[in-house]
Design an enzyme around this catalytic site. Structure first.
Site, PDB file in Angstrom:
ATOM      1  N   ARG A   1      25.713  44.599  32.048  1.00 15.86           N
ATOM      2  CA  ARG A   1      25.405  44.576  30.608  1.00 15.86           C
ATOM      3  C   ARG A   1      25.142  45.973  30.079  1.00 15.86           C
ATOM      4  O   ARG A   1      25.537  46.299  28.947  1.00 15.86           O
ATOM      5  CB  ARG A   1      24.201  43.656  30.351  1.00 15.86           C
TER       6      ARG A   1
ATOM      7  N   GLY B   1      32.795  37.367  38.017  1.00  7.93           N
ATOM      8  CA  GLY B   1      32.726  36.396  36.925  1.00  7.93           C
ATOM      9  C   GLY B   1      32.056  36.977  35.701  1.00  7.93           C
ATOM     10  O   GLY B   1      32.459  36.698  34.559  1.00  7.93           O
TER      11      GLY B   1
ATOM     12  N   GLN C   1      26.637  33.564  31.651  1.00 10.39           N
ATOM     13  CA  GLN C   1      27.922  34.223  31.394  1.00 10.39           C
ATOM     14  C   GLN C   1      28.577  33.650  30.140  1.00 10.39           C
ATOM     15  O   GLN C   1      29.097  34.391  29.306  1.00 10.39           O
ATOM     16  CB  GLN C   1      28.836  34.070  32.616  1.00 10.39           C
TER      17      GLN C   1
ATOM     18  N   ASP D   1      21.521  31.779  42.046  1.00 10.58           N
ATOM     19  CA  ASP D   1      22.142  32.653  43.048  1.00 10.58           C
ATOM     20  C   ASP D   1      21.375  32.647  44.370  1.00 10.58           C
ATOM     21  O   ASP D   1      21.837  33.241  45.351  1.00 10.58           O
ATOM     22  CB  ASP D   1      22.259  34.084  42.499  1.00 10.58           C
TER      23      ASP D   1
ATOM     24  N   LYS E   1      31.035  28.833  42.139  1.00 12.97           N
ATOM     25  CA  LYS E   1      30.673  30.248  42.276  1.00 12.97           C
ATOM     26  C   LYS E   1      31.752  31.000  43.065  1.00 12.97           C
ATOM     27  O   LYS E   1      32.868  30.503  43.206  1.00 12.97           O
ATOM     28  CB  LYS E   1      29.290  30.352  42.934  1.00 12.97           C
TER      29      LYS E   1
ATOM     30  N   ARG F   1      29.635  27.007  47.138  1.00 13.60           N
ATOM     31  CA  ARG F   1      28.476  27.365  47.970  1.00 13.60           C
ATOM     32  C   ARG F   1      27.815  26.162  48.630  1.00 13.60           C
ATOM     33  O   ARG F   1      27.130  26.315  49.645  1.00 13.60           O
ATOM     34  CB  ARG F   1      27.469  28.179  47.149  1.00 13.60           C
TER      35      ARG F   1
END
Ligand code: S3P
Length: 429
Positions: free
Chosen positions: A27, A94, A169, A316, A343, A347
């Site tokens: 960012r 991503g 996102q 995450d 992801k 996962r």
């Protein structure tokens, strides 16, 4: 270094400064590029994902003076980007492809974005739909579901949009498009995803307001260059936290770690499991809470239950939480986590496959896993599935397993934490 061997750790002690935050580094480069004036990003993450963002903005005509961990970015304002001469390759990232698409949708030129095989199999309809509703013309592979996709950007209109999933996102892509769209864009999430965009964009001058699960942005404000200090990445620190808790006699001090509450759900779950985690020296850096975190080896962690509302704040950390669950007493149940199948790898499947090889009893659900803890993990030949967080989680499993565990495709760690194995070796030496 694609196959790495990890031996059971007899020692795990020392101080670690985790690498700079990946989400905030992306960012900082993006917003500085869209601001007027010379922006400074200190403690920028040097890793494959964030370098994808740097390359993308260079391809759009932004000059970035690369001084290693400091970047000097000559921002050109909201309307200063130029048409890229080639396809923009976002690699494995991503965050790069989705946030960038919000910006490209509003810029009056043609662009094409793509990524590696993992990124090309991740869902893009979640951004293409709302950006198209705003007026962007986007055409992507398989009926606008996957990259590569081409964007003919132009003037956008503001929308009110209820997001079907919690996703920072998607939220950030719409907010970036909203910087340019006539009027006020309103987004509502089903539960709160990380809020780095909402914290950082107003510091650059954006007219953005948060109200519970809703965020609105009003167009018409220019952005102005800032100096950003990126804190350490909680998601990278998490591997050391869990390793320290599970290795007898371990003592690890993690310095300068971001503790934004939209990111630290793992701490809440580990504390519910009985972990003693000390958070000290809390301060604010560039609008983000930062602290030092101390963890030491302890016995008797108990199983936990993770429900859908808790998932976004530890999205995450699911792979490393699975390792803690594999050593806890009882059965840990994680549900409402179907996003994890989308992801860098699936996962849920990846962790079920790899932990099974180590003798862990588990059950896979469409939206999660149940894991029954065991005293001894069996050493095995495991695989990262090309996913950085699976590689690092299985390395932590290797530190607590009997004998020697081998991880193939271990170089995936370079996506977010190129020095991961060096840090592990230092603490175990
Ligand atoms: C990120 C948001 C999360 C997270 C990813 C980084 C970001 O993805 O899993 O690693 O920087 O905004 P979603 O927003 O798609 O859940």
């Amino acid at each position: 270094m694609d196959r790495i061997e990890i031996t059971r750790a007899a020692r795990f002690a020392g101080e670690v400064t985790p690498p700079p935050d990946k989400s905030i580094s992306h960012r900082a480069v993006m917003f500085s590029s869209l601001a007027r004036g010379k922006g400074v990003v200190r403690n920028f993450l040097r890793a494959q994902d964030t370098e994808s963002t740097m390359h993308a903005f260079r391809a759009l005509g932004i000059e970035i003076d690369d001084q290693g961990h400091t970047l000097i970015i000559q921002g050109k304002g909201l309307h200063g980007l130029t048409e890229p001469a080639d396809i923009i390759d976002c690699g494995n990232s991503g965050t790069t492809i989705r946030l960038l698409s919000g910006v490209l949708s509003a810029n009056p030129f043609f662009s094409v974005v793509t990524g590696d095989s993992s990124l090309r199999s991740r869902p893009m309809a979640r951004i293409i739909k709302p950006l198209s509703l705003m007026g962007a013309r986007i055409a992507g592979r398989d009926q606008n579901r996957y990259a590569p996709f081409a964007i003919s950007g132009g003037s956008l209109k503001a929308i009110s949009y209820d997001m079907p999933m919690a996703s920072a996102q998607v939220k950030s892509a719409i907010l970036l498009a909203g910087l340019y769209a006539g009027g006020s864009t309103l987004i509502t999430e089903p539960s709160k995803s990380r809020d780095h965009t909402e914290r950082m964009l107003p510091a650059f001058g954006a007219d953005l307001k948060t109200d519970g699960l809703s965020v609105s942005i009003h167009s018409g404000k220019e952005l102005y260059a800032q100096e950003i200090d990126v804190p350490g990445d909680f998601s990278s620190a998490a591997f050391f936290m869990v390793a320290a808790l599970l290795i007898p006699g371990a003592e690890v001090m993690l310095k300068n770690v971001g503790i934004n509450p939209t990111r630290t759900g793992l701490i809440d779950v580990l504390r519910n499991m009985g972990a003693h985690i000390v958070i000290d020296n809390v301060r604010s850096v560039s609008g983000e809470p930062v602290a030092d975190i101390f963890c030491k080896g302890q016995t008797g962690l108990k199983a936990a239950t993770v429900t859908a509302e808790m998932v976004p704040s530890l999205i995450d950390e699911f792979p490393i939480l699975c390792i803690a669950a594999a050593r806890a007493e009882g059965t840990t149940i994680i549900r409402g986590a179907e996003e994890l199948r989308l992801k860098e790898s699936d996962r849920i499947k990846a962790m079920a496959t790899e932990l099974s090889k180590m003798g862990v009893a588990l059950e896979e659900f469409p939206d999660g896993l149940s894991i029954t803890g065991t005293e001894t993990l069996r050493p095995a030949e495991v695989d990262s599935h090309g996913d950085h967080r699976i590689a690092m989680s299985m390395a932590v499993a290797g530190l607590i397993a009997e004998g020697t565990t081998a991880i193939s495709n271990a170089s995936a760690v370079a996506i977010s934490f190129p020095d991961f194995f060096t840090s592990i070796r230092r603490l175990t030496a």
